[in-house]
Design an enzyme around this catalytic site. Structure first.
Site, PDB file in Angstrom:
ATOM      1  N   ASP A  76       3.330  12.386  18.033  1.00 31.03           N
ATOM      2  CA  ASP A  76       3.227  12.431  16.567  1.00 31.03           C
ATOM      3  C   ASP A  76       1.775  12.594  16.139  1.00 31.03           C
ATOM      4  OD1 ASP A  76       4.107  12.466  13.995  1.00 31.03           O
ATOM      5  OD2 ASP A  76       4.406  10.306  13.818  1.00 31.03           O
ATOM      6  N   GLY A  85       7.612   4.168   2.916  1.00 31.73           N
ATOM      7  CA  GLY A  85       8.235   5.375   3.432  1.00 31.73           C
ATOM      8  C   GLY A  85       9.662   5.087   3.820  1.00 31.73           C
ATOM      9  N   LYS A 111       2.189  -3.610   8.978  1.00 30.17           N
ATOM     10  CA  LYS A 111       3.158  -2.514   9.063  1.00 30.17           C
ATOM     11  C   LYS A 111       4.524  -3.149   9.334  1.00 30.17           C
ATOM     12  CE  LYS A 111       4.162   1.757  11.624  1.00 30.17           C
ATOM     13  NZ  LYS A 111       3.691   2.672  12.693  1.00 30.17           N
ATOM     14  N   LEU A 147       0.808  -1.211   0.000  1.00 34.83           N
ATOM     15  CA  LEU A 147       0.000   0.000   0.000  1.00 34.83           C
ATOM     16  C   LEU A 147       0.842   1.261   0.000  1.00 34.83           C
ATOM     17  CD1 LEU A 147      -2.787  -0.993   2.567  1.00 34.83           C
ATOM     18  CD2 LEU A 147      -2.880  -1.084   0.078  1.00 34.83           C
TER      19      LEU A 147
END
Length: 498
Positions: free
Chosen positions: A181, A55, A75, A52
């Site tokens: 974050d 990074g 992830k 998907l």
């Protein structure tokens, strides 16, 4: 468990950090390119369907859980980043932090925090080690994409969604975790577009870390992490004690970004001192700007101490004054206005609010004055609450008196008062002469003795505790006092019962 790849074996760890378990060590320090996981079966259960996103920090995959048949998100993070110093356990800080994210997600389970379903470590089809989290799939996208696509959300909608983020952050802060974050890209929406969940805890840290923990920016992370949402004390290379004000600062700028469709990029590490023209013309703009300015103050002590305090003032700003339309209704038109860019790329034209469609039938977003209870009803409710408090107080005094009376009786007679249940659990028969005790104890003293039972005595069992029965015998061979009707006997002194 076998990983579906050529000649490879997966190592589904649960917290161990040994080389045999599949984690990278000092001898395995390298940063490979993209992980090769297409069509692999992770942990023999999660069939990778597609990549998907990629990074500098993580790679995101869509997978199908063969056990449940549902879709999940994987992830993943390569086990090592080139040039990163290794810890004593042979891990780079970013990898250690990725694993710590799994700990936070397992600890911070909440309806508005993304769920971690599984996790561990493995090697891909090319033999590269990596760690992974299995997360629930939220098909509604992230708030950054949704707000940017519409040029900013309506005020009422933004407040409704971000209120869920406030609940999640408050839960984190109560448990001593600072997210560090918070930004629209880490606020994910469910498929219905109504439920919001907080995600991405790899920068989270405990508020007990007086040193401020690790730098939020670690090596290649800096390229992906938006600095505009970080307060001055968290900018690259700076460490300071952690507090909830870090998330307050980020949440304020997130609200700005969601309302406008883009982050306040001109005030990195600075407070919000102005609103764009589309928001500045609103009646409540000055009050909103004051709240945002305080939440993003340079000094930690000048900000709201908690996200709840900040959000309370946000809700106060949007509350409509008597006889006036809701500010949410005014801002809905502003958010739906999409101006054309001028020749120089800027847009200084005043906003043109599009007419709002008539509200559908049903309950209004906010209660009107007519919906509020009358003064008489309010007074009656107060009297009812007061009477309930008095009744609870009297009941408490009564229970305390009964407790004190039973305690005094125990001290006077030297044995605890035993209240028998309405009916026995079952009946037993003693196998040998047995001593009954006042309490279940393995090392009784003469003071604990209350009576003797002959072999073959039938008794009703009222309670079981450890290796003892609280029994009420039908006949006593001897007892200390005629008022004694029951006592504790060892379970091995009786048969199986009936």
């Amino acid at each position: 468990m076998a990983l579906a790849r050529r000649g490879g074996v997966e190592s589904p760890l649960r917290g161990a950090e040994s080389p045999a378990a599949g984690f990278a060590t000092r001898g395995d320090v390298r940063r490979v390119g993209k992980l090769k996981l297409e069509k692999a079966a992770l942990a023999g259960r999660y069939l990778i369907q597609q990549r998907l996103a990629v990074g500098s920090r993580n790679e995101i995959f869509l997978a199908r859980d063969e056990s449940s048949g549902g879709l999940v998100v994987i992830k993943a993070r390569g086990a090592e980043v080139f040039g990163q110093p290794l810890s004593a356990g042979g891990l780079s800080p970013v990898v250690a932090r990725f694993r710590r994210e799994g700990i936070w997600l397992d600890r911070l389970r909440h309806p508005h925090i993304v769920r971690r379903l599984d996790g561990g470590a493995a090697r891909d089809l090319a033999g590269a080690a990596f760690d992974y989290h299995v997360l629930e799939r939220l098909a509604g996208g992230d708030l950054a994409t949704v707000s940017a696509a519409s040029g900013g959300l309506p005020f009422a909608e933004a407040v409704r969604l971000l209120r869920q983020a406030v609940v999640a952050l408050t839960h984190c802060h109560v448990l001593g975790v600072i997210h560090r974050d918070v930004e629209p890209g880490n606020l994910l929406l469910a498929a219905d577009g109504q439920t919001l969940k907080l995600a991405d805890f790899d920068a989270a840290a405990s508020d007990e870390d007086a040193s401020g923990g690790e730098d939020v920016f670690l090596d290649s992370d800096a390229a992906d992490r938006p600095r505009v949402y970080l307060p001055p004390e968290c900018q690259p290379g700076r460490l300071s004690p952690l507090s909830a004000t870090i998330d307050v600062y980020a949440l304020a700028k997130t609200l700005y970004a969601v309302l406008t469709g883009s982050p306040p990029a001109d005030c990195i590490g600075q407070p919000i001192v102005a609103l764009p023209s589309r928001l500045a013309s609103l009646p409540a703009a000055d009050a909103l700007l004051e709240v945002l300015n305080q939440a993003t103050a340079m000094r930690v002590t000048d900000r709201y101490p908690t996200v709840a305090d900040f959000w309370s003032d946000v809700e106060r700003v949007i509350a409509p004054p008597p006889g006036r339309a809701l500010i949410g209704a005014e801002l809905d038109g502003i958010a739906s206005f999409k101006p054309e860019a001028s020749a120089n790329g800027s847009d200084d034209r005043p906003p043109v609010a599009s007419p709002r469609p008539p509200a559908e039938s049903g309950a209004p977003d906010h209660p009107s004055v007519a919906d509020l209870p009358s003064p008489l009803m309010t007074r009656l409710i107060g009297i009812g609450i007061a009477l309930a408090c008095v009744a609870l107080f009297i009941g408490g005094l009564t229970a305390l008196y009964r407790f004190a009376r039973e305690l005094a009786r125990e001290l006077r007679t030297g044995r605890p008062a035993i209240a028998a249940p309405a009916r026995p659990l079952f009946c037993v028969k003693t196998l040998a002469p047995t001593k009954a005790l006042a309490a279940p104890t393995e090392n009784p003293t003469p003071r604990d003795w209350v009576g003797d039972l002959s072999a073959g005595t039938e008794a009703d069992v009222l309670e079981m505790r450890g290796n003892f029965y609280r029994a009420r015998p039908q006949k006593w061979a001897k007892r200390r006092d005629a008022s004694i009707t029951e006592g504790w006997i060892p379970r091995e002194s009786a048969d199986g019962g009936w």
